[in-house]
Design an enzyme around this catalytic site. Structure first.
Site, mmCIF file in Angstrom:
data_model
loop_
_atom_site.group_PDB
_atom_site.id
_atom_site.type_symbol
_atom_site.label_atom_id
_atom_site.label_comp_id
_atom_site.label_asym_id
_atom_site.label_seq_id
_atom_site.Cartn_x
_atom_site.Cartn_y
_atom_site.Cartn_z
ATOM 1 N N ASP A 1 40.173 45.673 39.101
ATOM 2 C CA ASP A 1 40.706 44.397 38.860
ATOM 3 C C ASP A 1 41.824 44.277 37.670
ATOM 4 O O ASP A 1 41.878 45.370 37.193
ATOM 5 C CB ASP A 1 39.957 43.247 38.613
ATOM 6 C CG ASP A 1 38.470 43.088 39.722
ATOM 7 O OD1 ASP A 1 38.690 43.013 40.596
ATOM 8 O OD2 ASP A 1 37.617 43.394 38.809
ATOM 9 N N ASP B 1 38.179 38.971 37.338
ATOM 10 C CA ASP B 1 36.815 38.932 38.177
ATOM 11 C C ASP B 1 35.789 38.718 36.981
ATOM 12 O O ASP B 1 35.716 39.652 35.932
ATOM 13 C CB ASP B 1 36.482 40.338 38.831
ATOM 14 C CG ASP B 1 35.408 40.259 39.584
ATOM 15 O OD1 ASP B 1 34.486 39.045 39.736
ATOM 16 O OD2 ASP B 1 35.131 41.040 40.430
ATOM 17 N N ASP C 1 42.192 45.017 43.855
ATOM 18 C CA ASP C 1 41.221 44.185 44.109
ATOM 19 C C ASP C 1 41.345 42.716 43.799
ATOM 20 O O ASP C 1 42.278 42.152 44.419
ATOM 21 C CB ASP C 1 39.814 44.673 43.432
ATOM 22 C CG ASP C 1 38.453 44.165 43.853
ATOM 23 O OD1 ASP C 1 38.448 43.809 45.172
ATOM 24 O OD2 ASP C 1 37.408 43.903 43.214
ATOM 25 N N ASP C 2 40.809 42.309 42.865
ATOM 26 C CA ASP C 2 41.144 40.772 42.283
ATOM 27 C C ASP C 2 41.907 40.847 41.053
ATOM 28 O O ASP C 2 41.981 41.600 40.227
ATOM 29 C CB ASP C 2 39.933 40.146 42.150
ATOM 30 C CG ASP C 2 38.864 39.990 43.299
ATOM 31 O OD1 ASP C 2 39.377 39.533 44.322
ATOM 32 O OD2 ASP C 2 37.822 40.428 43.193
ATOM 33 N N LYS D 1 38.165 35.253 40.605
ATOM 34 C CA LYS D 1 36.874 35.236 41.009
ATOM 35 C C LYS D 1 36.066 34.938 39.931
ATOM 36 O O LYS D 1 35.657 35.791 38.963
ATOM 37 C CB LYS D 1 36.588 36.890 41.359
ATOM 38 C CG LYS D 1 35.517 36.693 42.191
ATOM 39 C CD LYS D 1 34.740 38.023 42.699
ATOM 40 C CE LYS D 1 35.527 38.471 44.172
ATOM 41 N NZ LYS D 1 35.067 39.837 44.297
#
Ligand SMILES: *[C@@H]1O[C@H](CO)[C@@H](O)[C@H](O)[C@H]1NC(C)=O
Ligand SMILES: *[C@@H]1O[C@H](CO)[C@@H](O)[C@H](O)[C@H]1NC(C)=O
Ligand SMILES: *[C@@H]1O[C@H](CO)[C@@H](O)[C@H](O)[C@H]1NC(C)=O
Length: 392
Positions: free
Chosen positions: A192, A220, A216-217, A256
């Site tokens: 992330d 997070d 990914d994000d 997230k």
């Protein structure tokens, strides 16, 4: 006592305090003992030599350590230890020669090898104006509290750019730029821009950060059991497979904010933007807490703007527009929503003064902030959604 005498005594004691603190110098070409005329060549030597109150100055250039730089001592509240670029010189710390850049698919990365800076059981440090690239994580701070980070850039690392983990509290991260981090070791499952994960501790803050192009994000907070404060954070273009990973595992959410089964964590997210991410804008990911989510904007993401499955979060004055999902938002019925865009008509690109993010992506101002712009400001003038303008 006369005021003059008091002032003189104060000056003497202040000088006494200062005289104990030393300045330690490092240069990529250094071979010396840490003085300004004979700097160290190794950042680790400077870190080992530093005590409470000291300042480590890194001179301009690219440092290429071959072992992870371990921070394991403490400053104090009144005398932190500082690591900074000398004046405003450009300092790059390139982790490519460290172990684990990258390890093979599904191999593990031992704790001590995480981070170009591995900060563990190290409190009261301050870090300014450093760029960390190509490392097995850029900054990895675990069980570390009361640390302050300003103007850090973490990019092209082989795991998350900047991660806080474990028993960690009262850390402040200001003006972070974290981008293009990826994890070939996990085909995109874990890298992330910023993560505060798997742990707990009060008082952690991320403010005025940009998190983009991560595999990914963008952000997070997986399994972090205490409230984290997120303000003026811009998370964009995360979750695309820019590296040709097979069996791609990137999630691609902007923010997230937990996980089902977490101890409830009442995170606070304000004045932040998720745009053009592969998947959702803001998600509680099942966090059963009561999150406070105010004045944020989710725009042009590849799935819904806000997805809140938790029972009692409060969503106020947010905008969800032009997201490509089955709906702009999916909220469990017990979420408290008031004054959000989806509660007042239809929003499209033409609802905004500007849908051009280019100013937001330009170099930071001399005060550290991202440049302000009209990006995603409602044409109606309503006080809704995030704004990059400092005067709000
Ligand atoms: C730093 O402080 C923490 C918290 O008080 C403590 O657990 C740790 O042992 C200290 N580290 C050193 C090297 O003294
Ligand atoms: C965090 O900072 C606050 C305010 O200074 C302080 O009251 C609190 O004790 C700190 N928390 C920890 C765990 O040190
Ligand atoms: C909204 O504007 C953005 C940026 O120009 C564009 O990429 C997107 O396709 C537009 N969406 C719609 C639904 O018009």
């Amino acid at each position: 006592m006369l005021n003059v005498q008091k002032a003189a005594l104060f000056a003497i004691s202040a000088l006494g305090g200062l005289s104990n603190a030393k300045d330690i110098y490092v240069s990529p070409t250094g071979t010396g003992t840490g003085t300004s005329t004979s700097p160290y060549g190794s950042i680790q030597s400077a870190v080992n030599a530093a005590a409470a109150g000291d300042t480590i100055f890194l001179k301009a250039g690219t440092y290429k350590p071959t072992t992870n730089i371990q921070f394991k001592t403490n400053g104090t509240r009144t005398s932190p230890i500082t690591v900074r670029s000398y004046q405003t010189e450009k300092v790059i710390i390139d982790g490519e020669n460290l172990p684990g850049t990258p390890y093979g698919l599904d191999e593990s990365l031992p704790n001590k090898e995480r981070g170009i800076f591995h900060i563990q059981y190290a409190n009261y440090w301050k870090f300014y104006n450093l760029e960390l690239i190509n490392g097995p994580y850029g900054i990895y701070a675990r069980d570390a509290s009361h640390n302050y980070y300003e103007l850090i850039t973490t990019h092209d690392n082989y795991e998350t750019g900047f991660q806080i983990e474990g028993a960690s509290s009262n850390n402040t991260v200001l003006y972070l730029d974290s981008y293009r981090n990826r994890d070939p070791r996990k085909n995109g499952e874990s890298a992330d821009g910023f993560a505060c994960k798997s742990g707990s501790g009060e008082g952690n803050v991320l403010r005025n950060a940009r998190l983009w192009d991560n595999v990914d994000d963008g952000l997070d907070l997986f399994m972090f059991g205490s409230p984290v404060t997120i303000e003026e954070v811009y998370s964009f273009q995360n979750g695309f497979n820019r590296w040709g990973f097979s069996n791609f595992n990137g999630d691609g959410n902007g923010f997230k904010l937990g996980i089902t089964g977490n101890p409830p964590a009442n995170h606070i997210v304000r004045n932040s933007i998720a745009y053009s991410n592969a998947k959702k804008g803001f998600i509680d990911n099942g966090n059963p807490g009561s999150l406070t989510v105010e004045r944020n904007t989710a725009w042009n993401n590849g799935d819904v703007g806000f997805n809140f499955r938790s029972s009692s979060s409060s969503l106020k004055s947010n905008i969800a527009a032009v997201n490509v999902g089955s709906a702009q938002v999916t909220l469990v019925s017990t979420v408290k929503a008031s004054g959000n865009s989806w509660q007042s008509g239809t929003w499209s690109n033409s609802s905004f003064v500007s849908v051009d993010p280019s100013t937001l992506q330009k170099a930071r101002l001399s005060n550290g902030r991202v440049p302000s712009s009209e990006f995603l400001i409602p044409k109606s003038g309503e006080a809704l959604g995030a704004t990059t303008k400092a005067d709000v």
